[in-house]
Design a protein around this motif. Sequence first.
Motif, PDB file in Angstrom:
ATOM      1  N   ALA A 197     -40.872  30.048 -35.964  1.00 51.12           N
ATOM      2  CA  ALA A 197     -40.365  31.122 -36.255  1.00 51.12           C
ATOM      3  C   ALA A 197     -40.893  32.516 -35.627  1.00 51.12           C
ATOM      4  O   ALA A 197     -40.533  33.455 -35.296  1.00 51.12           O
ATOM      5  CB  ALA A 197     -39.962  31.296 -37.822  1.00 51.12           C
ATOM      6  N   HIS A 198     -42.495  32.292 -35.970  1.00 49.41           N
ATOM      7  CA  HIS A 198     -43.335  33.445 -35.588  1.00 49.41           C
ATOM      8  C   HIS A 198     -43.091  33.726 -34.360  1.00 49.41           C
ATOM      9  O   HIS A 198     -43.007  34.959 -33.602  1.00 49.41           O
ATOM     10  CB  HIS A 198     -44.657  33.287 -36.027  1.00 49.41           C
ATOM     11  N   LEU A 199     -43.212  32.992 -33.552  1.00 46.79           N
ATOM     12  CA  LEU A 199     -43.000  33.011 -31.886  1.00 46.79           C
ATOM     13  C   LEU A 199     -41.930  33.465 -31.477  1.00 46.79           C
ATOM     14  O   LEU A 199     -41.693  34.558 -30.633  1.00 46.79           O
ATOM     15  CB  LEU A 199     -43.398  31.598 -31.223  1.00 46.79           C
ATOM     16  N   THR A 200     -40.989  33.134 -32.110  1.00 47.51           N
ATOM     17  CA  THR A 200     -39.430  33.639 -31.824  1.00 47.51           C
ATOM     18  C   THR A 200     -39.309  35.001 -31.993  1.00 47.51           C
ATOM     19  O   THR A 200     -38.813  36.122 -31.297  1.00 47.51           O
ATOM     20  CB  THR A 200     -38.207  33.064 -32.605  1.00 47.51           C
ATOM     21  N   LEU A 201     -39.845  35.276 -33.223  1.00 43.22           N
ATOM     22  CA  LEU A 201     -39.946  36.967 -33.605  1.00 43.22           C
ATOM     23  C   LEU A 201     -40.865  37.614 -32.711  1.00 43.22           C
ATOM     24  O   LEU A 201     -40.314  38.771 -32.277  1.00 43.22           O
ATOM     25  CB  LEU A 201     -40.369  37.169 -35.201  1.00 43.22           C
ATOM     26  N   VAL A 202     -41.973  37.346 -32.216  1.00 48.75           N
ATOM     27  CA  VAL A 202     -42.839  38.093 -31.396  1.00 48.75           C
ATOM     28  C   VAL A 202     -41.988  38.153 -29.851  1.00 48.75           C
ATOM     29  O   VAL A 202     -41.980  39.217 -29.397  1.00 48.75           O
ATOM     30  CB  VAL A 202     -44.023  37.325 -31.156  1.00 48.75           C
ATOM     31  N   VAL A 203     -41.356  37.051 -29.430  1.00 49.76           N
ATOM     32  CA  VAL A 203     -40.733  37.308 -28.233  1.00 49.76           C
ATOM     33  C   VAL A 203     -39.643  38.359 -28.305  1.00 49.76           C
ATOM     34  O   VAL A 203     -39.397  39.112 -27.497  1.00 49.76           O
ATOM     35  CB  VAL A 203     -40.216  36.008 -27.878  1.00 49.76           C
ATOM     36  N   LEU A 204     -38.842  38.111 -29.425  1.00 49.77           N
ATOM     37  CA  LEU A 204     -37.629  39.182 -29.508  1.00 49.77           C
ATOM     38  C   LEU A 204     -38.277  40.464 -29.581  1.00 49.77           C
ATOM     39  O   LEU A 204     -37.621  41.531 -29.038  1.00 49.77           O
ATOM     40  CB  LEU A 204     -36.795  38.692 -31.016  1.00 49.77           C
ATOM     41  N   ALA A 205     -39.237  40.819 -30.459  1.00 43.18           N
ATOM     42  CA  ALA A 205     -39.681  42.089 -30.654  1.00 43.18           C
ATOM     43  C   ALA A 205     -40.410  42.655 -29.304  1.00 43.18           C
ATOM     44  O   ALA A 205     -39.993  43.877 -28.998  1.00 43.18           O
ATOM     45  CB  ALA A 205     -40.826  41.950 -31.747  1.00 43.18           C
ATOM     46  N   LEU A 206     -40.988  42.078 -28.550  1.00 47.45           N
ATOM     47  CA  LEU A 206     -41.544  42.426 -27.545  1.00 47.45           C
ATOM     48  C   LEU A 206     -40.462  42.719 -26.431  1.00 47.45           C
ATOM     49  O   LEU A 206     -40.679  43.670 -25.682  1.00 47.45           O
ATOM     50  CB  LEU A 206     -42.670  41.386 -26.770  1.00 47.45           C
ATOM     51  N   GLY A 207     -39.438  41.758 -26.484  1.00 49.33           N
ATOM     52  CA  GLY A 207     -38.393  42.018 -25.192  1.00 49.33           C
ATOM     53  C   GLY A 207     -37.621  43.186 -25.657  1.00 49.33           C
ATOM     54  O   GLY A 207     -37.201  44.093 -24.845  1.00 49.33           O
ATOM     55  N   LEU A 208     -37.281  43.514 -27.109  1.00 53.18           N
ATOM     56  CA  LEU A 208     -36.528  44.781 -27.411  1.00 53.18           C
ATOM     57  C   LEU A 208     -37.334  46.052 -27.059  1.00 53.18           C
ATOM     58  O   LEU A 208     -37.097  47.246 -26.651  1.00 53.18           O
ATOM     59  CB  LEU A 208     -36.258  44.657 -28.959  1.00 53.18           C
ATOM     60  N   ALA A 209     -38.896  46.015 -27.381  1.00 53.86           N
ATOM     61  CA  ALA A 209     -39.548  47.025 -26.951  1.00 53.86           C
ATOM     62  C   ALA A 209     -39.482  47.275 -25.691  1.00 53.86           C
ATOM     63  O   ALA A 209     -39.661  48.550 -25.024  1.00 53.86           O
ATOM     64  CB  ALA A 209     -41.009  46.719 -27.507  1.00 53.86           C
ATOM     65  N   VAL A 210     -39.691  46.409 -24.534  1.00 52.84           N
ATOM     66  CA  VAL A 210     -39.902  46.520 -23.195  1.00 52.84           C
ATOM     67  C   VAL A 210     -38.485  47.226 -22.883  1.00 52.84           C
ATOM     68  O   VAL A 210     -38.246  48.184 -21.928  1.00 52.84           O
ATOM     69  CB  VAL A 210     -40.036  45.338 -22.361  1.00 52.84           C
ATOM     70  N   TYR A 211     -37.311  46.667 -23.429  1.00 55.67           N
ATOM     71  CA  TYR A 211     -36.027  47.181 -23.276  1.00 55.67           C
ATOM     72  C   TYR A 211     -35.812  48.779 -23.722  1.00 55.67           C
ATOM     73  O   TYR A 211     -35.529  49.505 -22.572  1.00 55.67           O
ATOM     74  CB  TYR A 211     -34.833  46.596 -23.735  1.00 55.67           C
ATOM     75  N   VAL A 212     -36.608  49.394 -24.447  1.00 58.72           N
ATOM     76  CA  VAL A 212     -36.310  50.579 -25.118  1.00 58.72           C
ATOM     77  C   VAL A 212     -37.077  51.244 -24.156  1.00 58.72           C
ATOM     78  O   VAL A 212     -36.671  52.454 -23.718  1.00 58.72           O
ATOM     79  CB  VAL A 212     -36.852  50.611 -26.608  1.00 58.72           C
ATOM     80  N   THR A 213     -38.349  50.953 -23.702  1.00 60.59           N
ATOM     81  CA  THR A 213     -39.290  51.779 -22.758  1.00 60.59           C
ATOM     82  C   THR A 213     -39.050  51.404 -21.274  1.00 60.59           C
ATOM     83  O   THR A 213     -39.862  51.742 -20.595  1.00 60.59           O
ATOM     84  CB  THR A 213     -40.947  51.364 -23.119  1.00 60.59           C
ATOM     85  N   SER A 214     -37.776  50.594 -21.114  1.00 55.44           N
ATOM     86  CA  SER A 214     -37.885  50.082 -19.384  1.00 55.44           C
ATOM     87  C   SER A 214     -37.591  51.379 -18.601  1.00 55.44           C
ATOM     88  O   SER A 214     -38.233  51.240 -17.475  1.00 55.44           O
ATOM     89  CB  SER A 214     -36.474  49.481 -19.557  1.00 55.44           C
TER      90      SER A 214
END
Length: 622
Positions: free
Chosen positions: A30-47
């Motif tokens: 669960a922790h790892l899934t959340l980290v991956v989702l958060a990092l993916g969204l952050a890269v998307y916002v700053t793409s």
Amino acid sequence: MSVAAPAPAASADPPSDPAVSPPRSRRWRAHLTLVVLALGLAVYVTSGLWRDPYRQVLSDNVGDQAWFEWLLGYGVYMLSHGADPYFTHLMNAPVGVNLAANTSITVYTVVFAPLTYLAGPQVTFVTILTLNLAVSAVAWYMFFLRWLAVRPFAAGLAGLFCGFAPGFVAHANGHLNWSAGWVAPFVLWRVMKLREEGRWLRNGLLLGLSLAIGFSIAPEGLFYVAIASAVFIGVWSLARPVRDEAKAAFRTVVKALGVAATIAGALLAYPLYMHFAGPQTFSGTGFNQRFFVEDLAAYLSFPSRSIAALLGLGTELGPNRTEETSFFGVPLILFMIVAFRILWTRAEPGRRATLRAVGVTGLVFLVFSWGPRLNWMDAELPLPLPYAALAHLPLFDSALPLRFALALVGVFGILLALLLDQLPRFPRNQKIALSASLALSLTLIFPLPVRVQQRSAEPAFIANGTWQQYVTDNGVLTALPFALNVHADGQRWQAYTMARGGAQFRIPDGYFLGPMKHGVQGRKEMGQIGAPPRATDWLFTRAALYGYVPRLTNADREQARADLAYWGVEAIFLADEITGSDHKILFREAVLTTAIQLFGQPERVDDVLLWRIRPGVDPVSR
């Protein structure tokens, strides 16, 4: 920037299934899934920035990106030259800039100095911006998981909401301080631990360290966290169901706070002195507190960078796109009102004490965000509000009222986490209705990537070090137009030279906050954006922004000579390409014409036009 419930049994509902604890492997998944989702969204916002960090810039806030890139470059210079982290003479020659009175992000500049040296402030800037968003979501997730004892899914969705709420996505337009939403749960975690019996020394020490770190990154945000903590704890402690519990913890908390104050005071003694009493300090800010307020209608509106905006539902009720601090939209506001009501009716007395404290905290910050007068649909109404009585008090006088709205993100996150945790036990029809309403609410405010535009590249004249042939070490060199938030090229080019750790030049002007006047003893001047303007730099700003070129006289040249002598300028250059903000084109030819009238014909050096200045001599007479 909000608060959550402490975790004692009397004041909080038990976990949803206290008899069953998920296996460690499932928790880590669960922790790892959340980290991956958060990092993916952050890269998307700053793409947009990641596609080319050296040539792309945030079009909605060119000035603040230049400021933070400058600070990152200064971090390398500071470490390599042993410079003062809270005051510099490299900008705003000859008087300098009080960095403590600005946002100096000292921890970031030091921790990321190796990356800045190797890849440049441009890469470090987008790296920190991306990590700010991702870590904020993860920090809120862990906070909800630990202190609200909710299921990982509930904590995860609430954490992602907090990390990528409209206000924080808006601040991703250039603000490395305000996009660091992780500071709030990071500090609040330590605040909630203060009540642990027998650990007052350890917890006080850790809170003091947390306060020092938070201050070095987001001092205004830390101020809001302190207010939120005080309001929440005060309201919660007075509730009848938990009053005895609060009394029992009082002595432990006071002792821990004493330790925290001692540690934070020792670590922050110099920066606090510089902030409040050092050279070039000022009163208030350069921003109008009657203008930077949250319009009541903004809470019901949608942000400019959201799915709703793509559907034509976005509005322009914020003072600018970086300060869209609420913009939750009608569906989410209604959902949160319903959520609070449902949670209240289902809560035990101890949980109601927590909900009451959360609700009061949210209400206080809601009213504060409206500022001194109520605004509706871009019109100020003749209705004074409580903030009018606070606006001139220390700290409040330096705050922008609309930013108090960011605390509502944490409040909403708490309600969302609690409701989602209980949702599986709701009747089927209610569960479907709430799930559909939440899905609609979050879909409409789902963020779009921040806007970017091309910016002018660093001239070879700067990149290759050619400038050193025309300026003494630590001498004054300026680009045209003089550095300002709306044309910040000269400031960021200086940042790139600082990041290399070698010889350095100083610049006049720059984008920063400082006093309206220089050299006034015995009292503080009001703050403003940039240095007090002089006739010469204003000529170039007017030419760059508006293309206005007056017919200059000998009096103008005499004034230019005096201004250049004041700044100590040794050389002036104009690059082949200059950058404005918000996709605005700067009038380079107007800048060139103005410069030729004042300084005479330039010489070509590498890829810039250069004017060499000898102090005390009218350049145009050469």
